[in-house]
Enzyme design. Structure first.
Site, short mmCIF file in Angstrom:
data_model
loop_
_atom_site.label_atom_id
_atom_site.label_comp_id
_atom_site.label_asym_id
_atom_site.label_seq_id
_atom_site.Cartn_x
_atom_site.Cartn_y
_atom_site.Cartn_z
N LYS A 67 -11.79 -1.02 31.21
CA LYS A 67 -12.48 -0.63 32.45
C LYS A 67 -13.22 -1.80 33.12
O LYS A 67 -13.32 -1.84 34.34
CB LYS A 67 -13.49 0.49 32.18
CG LYS A 67 -12.87 1.86 32.04
CD LYS A 67 -13.94 2.92 31.89
CE LYS A 67 -13.33 4.28 31.64
NZ LYS A 67 -14.34 5.32 31.44
N ASP B 236 -16.15 7.99 37.40
CA ASP B 236 -17.07 8.47 36.36
C ASP B 236 -18.47 8.70 36.95
O ASP B 236 -19.21 9.57 36.48
CB ASP B 236 -17.20 7.44 35.22
CG ASP B 236 -16.00 7.45 34.28
OD1 ASP B 236 -15.29 8.47 34.23
OD2 ASP B 236 -15.77 6.42 33.60
P1 NDP Z 1 -16.66 1.95 25.11
O1 NDP Z 1 -15.66 1.56 24.06
O2 NDP Z 1 -16.74 1.16 26.34
O3 NDP Z 1 -18.10 2.02 24.43
C1 NDP Z 1 -18.29 2.63 23.18
C2 NDP Z 1 -19.78 2.76 22.90
O4 NDP Z 1 -19.95 3.47 21.66
C3 NDP Z 1 -20.48 1.42 22.74
O5 NDP Z 1 -21.81 1.55 23.18
C4 NDP Z 1 -20.41 1.21 21.23
O6 NDP Z 1 -21.41 0.35 20.73
C5 NDP Z 1 -20.65 2.61 20.75
N1 NDP Z 1 -20.12 2.85 19.41
C6 NDP Z 1 -18.83 3.08 19.07
N2 NDP Z 1 -18.73 3.29 17.75
C7 NDP Z 1 -19.99 3.18 17.23
C8 NDP Z 1 -20.55 3.30 15.93
N3 NDP Z 1 -19.77 3.57 14.87
N4 NDP Z 1 -21.87 3.15 15.77
C9 NDP Z 1 -22.67 2.88 16.83
N5 NDP Z 1 -22.20 2.75 18.11
C10 NDP Z 1 -20.88 2.91 18.29
O7 NDP Z 1 -16.34 3.49 25.43
P2 NDP Z 1 -16.78 4.37 26.69
O8 NDP Z 1 -18.13 3.95 27.15
O9 NDP Z 1 -15.70 4.41 27.70
O10 NDP Z 1 -16.85 5.81 26.01
C11 NDP Z 1 -17.92 6.17 25.15
C12 NDP Z 1 -17.86 7.67 24.89
O11 NDP Z 1 -18.06 8.38 26.11
C13 NDP Z 1 -16.51 8.14 24.34
O12 NDP Z 1 -16.75 9.17 23.41
C14 NDP Z 1 -15.81 8.69 25.55
O13 NDP Z 1 -14.88 9.68 25.21
C15 NDP Z 1 -16.97 9.26 26.35
N6 NDP Z 1 -16.71 9.29 27.80
C16 NDP Z 1 -16.58 10.50 28.37
C17 NDP Z 1 -16.35 10.61 29.71
C18 NDP Z 1 -16.23 11.96 30.30
O14 NDP Z 1 -15.69 12.06 31.40
N7 NDP Z 1 -16.72 12.99 29.65
C19 NDP Z 1 -16.23 9.43 30.58
C20 NDP Z 1 -16.41 8.18 29.88
C21 NDP Z 1 -16.64 8.13 28.53
P3 NDP Z 1 -21.15 -1.24 20.62
O15 NDP Z 1 -21.26 -1.78 22.02
O16 NDP Z 1 -22.26 -1.70 19.74
O17 NDP Z 1 -19.79 -1.41 20.03
#
Ligand code: NDP
Length: 294
Positions: free
Chosen positions: A66, A102
């Site tokens: 993204k 979003d």
């Molecule tokens: P990204 O991959 O861009 O970000 C993931 C985030 O989750 C980061 O902040 C990451 O932290 C954190 N994370 C992942 N695994 C862990 C872990 N094991 N422990 C701690 N932190 C963790 O994903 P998105 O931002 O696009 O998506 C995030 C969530 O939001 C997903 O579940 C997605 O499905 C949901 N979402 C839903 C939408 C909707 O329309 N309902 C729209 C967009 C997203 P770090 O930076 O430290 O790795």
């Protein structure tokens, strides 16, 4: 000629977006197919270049592209520019426009969460990925005065806060290290808690211990279809909402951008429910469980 819309991500094995968009095309008799393109970061530029062809209406872009896709588009809308993230691409002739629907989806979800109450001004956001960017920008635009962002990797949260420094010049936006005691003390000062991490996606995990949730919090989890965090929050007496509204409304906004037609929300919701009943949990197309990524 059948028009094409693609979801570009890596991986894109299980897509709720695919189910709802194809159902919407079919319902309105639009001759278009929604395809899943699994493209590693190395192959992103080539995939985006392909979208300039006449048969494409546009694309969705998801994890992990993204942010990386922004400079590959010729122009960005205000939301895409402000968030530094693009989840939807449309075509204007041979030119590609980057959008971030979003933000619009989040606004619907926040309004539903808050209901008839006065819009709160203080929030804690967990996460600093693409979803969190839409959330933080949406909160700033909504007039929130204090937003504290916690992320596993603090530098990413700090980078996001810095990115928003101009839009947030009038308010208090800050990143803090992920320590439960700090989160607890910030939650005591906040009205809204938003989980924008993927913790709990396809697993029973929760990003926070249940004990630190108090009844006066409003809790939104971007994860679609319920999560441990939301169950704990409900038990604590909080107002709660899952990622369903955001998913549906970002998809509806994308659909309208590609087709110029109003999205059939009921049809899209029914397709989401059916896909979810088949076990698809991801709002974003990533595997349903970490194991299936292998
Ligand atoms: P990204 O991959 O861009 O970000 C993931 C985030 O989750 C980061 O902040 C990451 O932290 C954190 N994370 C992942 N695994 C862990 C872990 N094991 N422990 C701690 N932190 C963790 O994903 P998105 O931002 O696009 O998506 C995030 C969530 O939001 C997903 O579940 C997605 O499905 C949901 N979402 C839903 C939408 C909707 O329309 N309902 C729209 C967009 C997203 P770090 O930076 O430290 O790795």
């Amino acid at each position: 000629m059948t028009k094409r819309v693609v979801l570009i991500g890596h991986p894109v094995a299980h897509s709720l977006s695919g189910a709802m968009q194809q159902a919407a095309f079919d319902h309105l008799g639009i001759d278009a197919s929604y395809e899943l393109w699994d493209r590693a970061p190395m192959a992103l530029a080539e995939a985006v270049a392909e979208l300039r062809g006449d048969e494409f209406l546009g694309a969705n872009v998801t994890i992990p592209h993204k942010e990386r896709v922004v400079p590959l588009t010729d122009r960005q809308t205000e939301e895409a520019h402000a968030t530094g993230a693009v989840n939807t691409i449309t075509r204007e002739g041979k030119k590609l426009v980057g959008h971030n629907t979003d933000v619009a989806g989040f606004k619907v979800a926040l309004d539903k969460l808050v209901g008839r109450q006065k819009m709160p001004r203080t929030a804690v956001v967990l996460g600093a990925g693409g979803g969190a960017r839409a959330v933080v920008y949406g909160l700033i635009r909504e007039g929130f005065q204090r937003i504290v962002v916690f992320n596993r990797h603090l530098h990413r949260a700090e980078g996001m806060v810095k990115y928003f420094s101009r839009s947030a010049a009038h308010m208090d936006l800050r990143a803090m290290p992920w320590h439960e005691s700090i989160i607890e003390s910030e939650l005591a000062k906040a009205k809204v808690l938003i989980n924008a991490t993927s913790i709990g996606l396809g697993t029973g995990e929760s990003p926070l211990p249940a004990e630190i949730l108090s009844a006066d919090l409003m809790v939104l989890d971007l994860i679609y279809g319920g999560s441990s965090l939301l169950r704990d929050a409900e038990k604590a007496g909080c107002a709660t909402s899952d990622g369903g509204e955001m998913l549906l409304h970002q998809g509806a906004a994308s659909f309208t951008l590609w087709t110029g037609q109003e999205a059939p929300l009921d049809v899209m919701q029914a397709a989401l429910d059916a896909a979810r009943a088949r076990g698809v949990v991801s709002a974003e197309g990533e595997p349903a469980t970490p194991e299936s990524a292998a």
